[in-house]
Enzyme design. Structure first.
Site, PDB file in Angstrom:
ATOM      1  N   THR A  32       0.842  -1.204   0.000  1.00  0.00           N
ATOM      2  CA  THR A  32       0.000   0.000   0.000  1.00  0.00           C
ATOM      3  C   THR A  32       0.876   1.252   0.000  1.00  0.00           C
ATOM      4  O   THR A  32       1.929   1.276   0.625  1.00  0.00           O
ATOM      5  CB  THR A  32      -0.880  -0.012   1.267  1.00  0.00           C
ATOM      6  OG1 THR A  32      -1.699  -1.183   1.220  1.00  0.00           O
ATOM      7  CG2 THR A  32      -1.772   1.224   1.346  1.00  0.00           C
ATOM      8  N   SER A  34       2.183   5.097  -2.214  1.00  0.00           N
ATOM      9  CA  SER A  34       2.490   5.635  -3.541  1.00  0.00           C
ATOM     10  C   SER A  34       3.531   4.782  -4.278  1.00  0.00           C
ATOM     11  O   SER A  34       3.437   4.596  -5.498  1.00  0.00           O
ATOM     12  CB  SER A  34       2.973   7.080  -3.424  1.00  0.00           C
ATOM     13  OG  SER A  34       4.073   7.170  -2.547  1.00  0.00           O
ATOM     14  N   THR A  35       4.510   4.236  -3.552  1.00  0.00           N
ATOM     15  CA  THR A  35       5.521   3.398  -4.215  1.00  0.00           C
ATOM     16  C   THR A  35       4.881   2.083  -4.668  1.00  0.00           C
ATOM     17  O   THR A  35       5.116   1.620  -5.791  1.00  0.00           O
ATOM     18  CB  THR A  35       6.709   3.127  -3.272  1.00  0.00           C
ATOM     19  OG1 THR A  35       7.023   4.325  -2.546  1.00  0.00           O
ATOM     20  CG2 THR A  35       7.940   2.693  -4.041  1.00  0.00           C
ATOM     21  N   LYS A  98       6.483   0.939   9.129  1.00  0.00           N
ATOM     22  CA  LYS A  98       5.442   1.021   8.113  1.00  0.00           C
ATOM     23  C   LYS A  98       4.136   1.465   8.769  1.00  0.00           C
ATOM     24  O   LYS A  98       4.007   1.475   9.971  1.00  0.00           O
ATOM     25  CB  LYS A  98       5.257  -0.341   7.433  1.00  0.00           C
ATOM     26  CG  LYS A  98       6.461  -0.716   6.591  1.00  0.00           C
ATOM     27  CD  LYS A  98       6.283  -2.007   5.826  1.00  0.00           C
ATOM     28  CE  LYS A  98       4.984  -2.145   5.084  1.00  0.00           C
ATOM     29  NZ  LYS A  98       4.663  -1.018   4.180  1.00  0.00           N
ATOM     30  N   GLY A  99       3.182   1.807   7.927  1.00  0.00           N
ATOM     31  CA  GLY A  99       1.861   2.153   8.463  1.00  0.00           C
ATOM     32  C   GLY A  99       1.480   3.605   8.281  1.00  0.00           C
ATOM     33  O   GLY A  99       0.439   4.043   8.765  1.00  0.00           O
ATOM     34  N   GLY A 100       2.332   4.343   7.557  1.00  0.00           N
ATOM     35  CA  GLY A 100       1.973   5.737   7.255  1.00  0.00           C
ATOM     36  C   GLY A 100       0.625   5.823   6.544  1.00  0.00           C
ATOM     37  O   GLY A 100      -0.107   6.801   6.689  1.00  0.00           O
ATOM     38  N   GLY A 101       0.304   4.773   5.809  1.00  0.00           N
ATOM     39  CA  GLY A 101      -0.990   4.727   5.111  1.00  0.00           C
ATOM     40  C   GLY A 101      -2.040   3.933   5.875  1.00  0.00           C
ATOM     41  O   GLY A 101      -3.095   3.602   5.320  1.00  0.00           O
ATOM     42  N   GLU A 107      -0.580  -5.384   6.014  1.00  0.00           N
ATOM     43  CA  GLU A 107       0.765  -5.481   5.422  1.00  0.00           C
ATOM     44  C   GLU A 107       1.592  -6.544   6.158  1.00  0.00           C
ATOM     45  O   GLU A 107       2.291  -7.356   5.541  1.00  0.00           O
ATOM     46  CB  GLU A 107       1.464  -4.119   5.498  1.00  0.00           C
ATOM     47  CG  GLU A 107       0.826  -3.091   4.560  1.00  0.00           C
ATOM     48  CD  GLU A 107       1.333  -1.681   4.750  1.00  0.00           C
ATOM     49  OE1 GLU A 107       1.958  -1.380   5.781  1.00  0.00           O
ATOM     50  OE2 GLU A 107       1.085  -0.855   3.856  1.00  0.00           O
TER      51      GLU A 107
HETATM   52  C1  5RP Z   1       1.303   2.129   4.203  1.00  0.00           C
HETATM   53  C2  5RP Z   1       2.764   1.952   4.247  1.00  0.00           C
HETATM   54  C3  5RP Z   1       3.569   2.465   3.115  1.00  0.00           C
HETATM   55  O1  5RP Z   1       4.372   1.447   2.617  1.00  0.00           O
HETATM   56  C4  5RP Z   1       4.423   3.609   3.578  1.00  0.00           C
HETATM   57  O2  5RP Z   1       3.593   4.582   4.171  1.00  0.00           O
HETATM   58  C5  5RP Z   1       5.228   4.227   2.430  1.00  0.00           C
HETATM   59  O3  5RP Z   1       4.390   4.938   1.586  1.00  0.00           O
HETATM   60  P1  5RP Z   1       4.902   5.622   0.260  1.00  0.00           P
HETATM   61  O4  5RP Z   1       5.303   4.548  -0.680  1.00  0.00           O
HETATM   62  O5  5RP Z   1       3.683   6.398  -0.212  1.00  0.00           O
HETATM   63  O6  5RP Z   1       6.039   6.552   0.608  1.00  0.00           O
HETATM   64  O7  5RP Z   1       3.340   1.414   5.163  1.00  0.00           O
HETATM   65  O8  5RP Z   1       0.691   1.702   5.387  1.00  0.00           O
END
Ligand code: 5RP
Length: 222
Positions: A32, A34-35, A98-101, A107
């Site tokens: 999950t 943007s990457t 992880k977990g920003g999203g 995950e």
């Molecule tokens: C979501 C995540 C993402 O992998 C993490 O937030 C990185 O996000 P991005 O690829 O947008 O920088 O852990 O829960």
């Protein structure tokens, strides 16, 4: 290259690493963010070469389906060869935050099932010591205040992520100022707090490969 271009480059490299091994019954674990979204978009070109995907969030499932890639419930899948996902922070041991999203629990589940966890990130995510990014903790809603008090005892400053409800119907506490000396120990300690579903430290099950998008090209850490 800007940060988005680095993310795109690293997603493309991850795809190149698996594409020749895709088989008609392969299930790809997809993360999950943007990457991971760049990876999904790149994977779509090969959708006829594999069976489908397991997604770590509703958002990723929708994106996969939008490309015509079948999305399976994890419970009907016995084997996932690769899990490809981003990270908010990574260290040289391939321990991650992880977990920003807010998708950390799913995950972690898909990463646990996968044979190989390929983490894809731009170079800004590599840190000497984890913890500048606040550690997300998924919590059962009624336990929010109790868990917050327990996290303070562990030295953190938890902040309720207002307005966020996870795909599992829970809330997120973002914990600032933790001293993450031993990531494995802290991951286990936080998960012992009643009411915690899981936390965003991926140390007990770190990434197996970290592909890092840098201005000098994509670097591989193992
Ligand atoms: C979501 C995540 C993402 O992998 C993490 O937030 C990185 O996000 P991005 O690829 O947008 O920088 O852990 O829960």
């Amino acid at each position: 290259m800007n940060q988005d271009e680095l993310k795109q480059a690293v997603a493309q490299t991850a795809l190149e690493q698996i594409v020749d091994q895709l088989e008609e019954d392969s299930i790809v674990g997809v993360g999950t963010g943007s990457t991971a979204n760049y990876f999904i978009d790149a994977l779509a070109a090969y959708k006829d070469r594999f069976d489908g995907a397991v997604a770590s969030s509703q958002a990723s499932a929708e994106r996969l389906k939008g490309h015509g890639i079948p999305v399976y419930d994890l419970n009907v899948v016995s084997e996932i060869k690769w899990y490809i996902d981003g990270a908010d922070e990574a260290n040289e041991h391939l321990h991650l935050i992880k977990g920003g999203g807010a998708a950390l629990t799913r995950e972690k589940i898909v990463a646990a099932v996968a044979e190989q966890f390929i983490c894809i990130a731009d170079e800004s995510k590599l840190v000497g010591k984890l913890g500048a990014f606040p550690l997300p903790v998924e919590v059962i809603p009624m336990a929010r205040s109790y868990v917050a008090r327990e996290l303070v005892k562990l030295g953190g400053d938890p902040v309720y992520r207002d307005g966020t409800v996870t795909d599992n119907g829970n809330i997120i506490l973002d914990v600032w100022n933790l001293d993450i000396g031993s990531a494995v120990q802290l991951e286990e300690a936080i998960n012992q707090i009643v009411g915690v579903v899981t936390n965003g430290l991926f140390a007990r099950r770190p990434a197996d490969i970290l592909l890092l998008g840098t201005q000098e090209g994509v670097k591989t850490l193992k």
